[in-house]
Enzyme design. Sequence first.
Site, PDB file in Angstrom:
ATOM      1  N   SER A 186      -5.746   1.968  -9.769  1.00  0.00           N
ATOM      2  CA  SER A 186      -6.295   1.584 -11.071  1.00  0.00           C
ATOM      3  C   SER A 186      -5.632   2.362 -12.203  1.00  0.00           C
ATOM      4  CB  SER A 186      -7.800   1.838 -11.109  1.00  0.00           C
ATOM      5  OG  SER A 186      -8.453   1.061 -10.136  1.00  0.00           O
TER       6      SER A 186
HETATM    7  N1  SAH Z   1     -10.173   2.559  -6.418  1.00  0.00           N
HETATM    8  C1  SAH Z   1      -8.731   2.340  -6.344  1.00  0.00           C
HETATM    9  C2  SAH Z   1      -8.365   0.953  -6.734  1.00  0.00           C
HETATM   10  C3  SAH Z   1      -8.255   0.086  -5.561  1.00  0.00           C
HETATM   11  S1  SAH Z   1      -7.808  -1.598  -5.880  1.00  0.00           S
HETATM   12  C4  SAH Z   1      -8.031   3.362  -7.198  1.00  0.00           C
HETATM   13  O1  SAH Z   1      -8.549   4.396  -7.463  1.00  0.00           O
HETATM   14  O2  SAH Z   1      -6.905   3.166  -7.595  1.00  0.00           O
HETATM   15  C5  SAH Z   1      -9.210  -2.419  -5.213  1.00  0.00           C
HETATM   16  C6  SAH Z   1      -9.466  -2.221  -3.750  1.00  0.00           C
HETATM   17  O3  SAH Z   1     -10.619  -2.989  -3.414  1.00  0.00           O
HETATM   18  C7  SAH Z   1      -8.355  -2.700  -2.822  1.00  0.00           C
HETATM   19  O4  SAH Z   1      -7.930  -1.649  -2.019  1.00  0.00           O
HETATM   20  C8  SAH Z   1      -9.019  -3.810  -2.010  1.00  0.00           C
HETATM   21  O5  SAH Z   1      -8.576  -3.875  -0.670  1.00  0.00           O
HETATM   22  C9  SAH Z   1     -10.479  -3.430  -2.097  1.00  0.00           C
HETATM   23  N2  SAH Z   1     -11.419  -4.517  -1.846  1.00  0.00           N
HETATM   24  C10 SAH Z   1     -11.374  -5.801  -2.241  1.00  0.00           C
HETATM   25  N3  SAH Z   1     -12.434  -6.500  -1.806  1.00  0.00           N
HETATM   26  C11 SAH Z   1     -13.197  -5.608  -1.091  1.00  0.00           C
HETATM   27  C12 SAH Z   1     -14.405  -5.728  -0.345  1.00  0.00           C
HETATM   28  N4  SAH Z   1     -15.088  -6.872  -0.252  1.00  0.00           N
HETATM   29  N5  SAH Z   1     -14.876  -4.616   0.276  1.00  0.00           N
HETATM   30  C13 SAH Z   1     -14.216  -3.435   0.210  1.00  0.00           C
HETATM   31  N6  SAH Z   1     -13.056  -3.275  -0.472  1.00  0.00           N
HETATM   32  C14 SAH Z   1     -12.552  -4.356  -1.107  1.00  0.00           C
END
Ligand code: SAH
Length: 222
Positions: free
Chosen positions: A70
């Site tokens: 993010s």
């Molecule tokens: N928090 C992270 C951003 C991750 S991007 C950071 O600090 O940079 C969003 C994440 O959500 C991805 O890794 C994706 O695999 C996850 N995601 C999407 N749908 C999801 C679900 N239903 N349950 C758990 N994780 C999910």
Amino acid sequence: MMSAEHHGVGMTSQRARDRLAETLVKMGIKSGVILDAIRNTPRHLFIDEALSSRAYENTALPIGFNQTISQPYIVAKMTEALIKDRQLKNVLEIGTGCGYQSVIMAQFTKRLYTIERIDALLTRARERFQKLSFTNIRTKHADGNIGWEAQAPFDGIIVAAAPIGVPDALKEQLAMDGRLIIPVGKSGDQKLLLITRTEEGFEEEIIDSVSFVPMLGGIDTT
Ligand code: SAH
């Protein structure tokens, strides 16, 4: 010899981190403790080495599996909304990804519970939590749409992927006065919502326009 990563050379230097914090101040982040956390957290350890020169830019970057780390501004904004005027005991995060938001949030709650659906990402994130000595983070490989019932209710829930509508389970797992920060909507048309549980039900406020990866269903075991 010390490795570059510990020596703080190049773009991983304190100057690059300070510059990032200044950018966030200009964009409206007011919390000094959050700015300090952003400054002190080694974001370059959460991305591929080939991208580390960009680690302290205020942008999302690819982390593989079609996912991104993010944007720091969004991490700061979501964390700020969750910690405002309160002490947090337990927070649930959906979408661990590389674990960057997790370690920022874990600095402001007694316990952080985080769920990721892509096993390979979660494995790497766990290694980072260990390396950085975060002992207050609990992880789970599961579909975050259903929350983490066994650890509920939560003082706060933070979601890093956008569903089309707010999953009921997440609202139900909020403690009284608990806050849910969640991006909602289709790609290109997403709003970041702050939902607060009150005696009367749920209050909803739009806090920003955002662009998150979609929240998917089920789990991925690659
Ligand atoms: N928090 C992270 C951003 C991750 S991007 C950071 O600090 O940079 C969003 C994440 O959500 C991805 O890794 C994706 O695999 C996850 N995601 C999407 N749908 C999801 C679900 N239903 N349950 C758990 N994780 C999910």
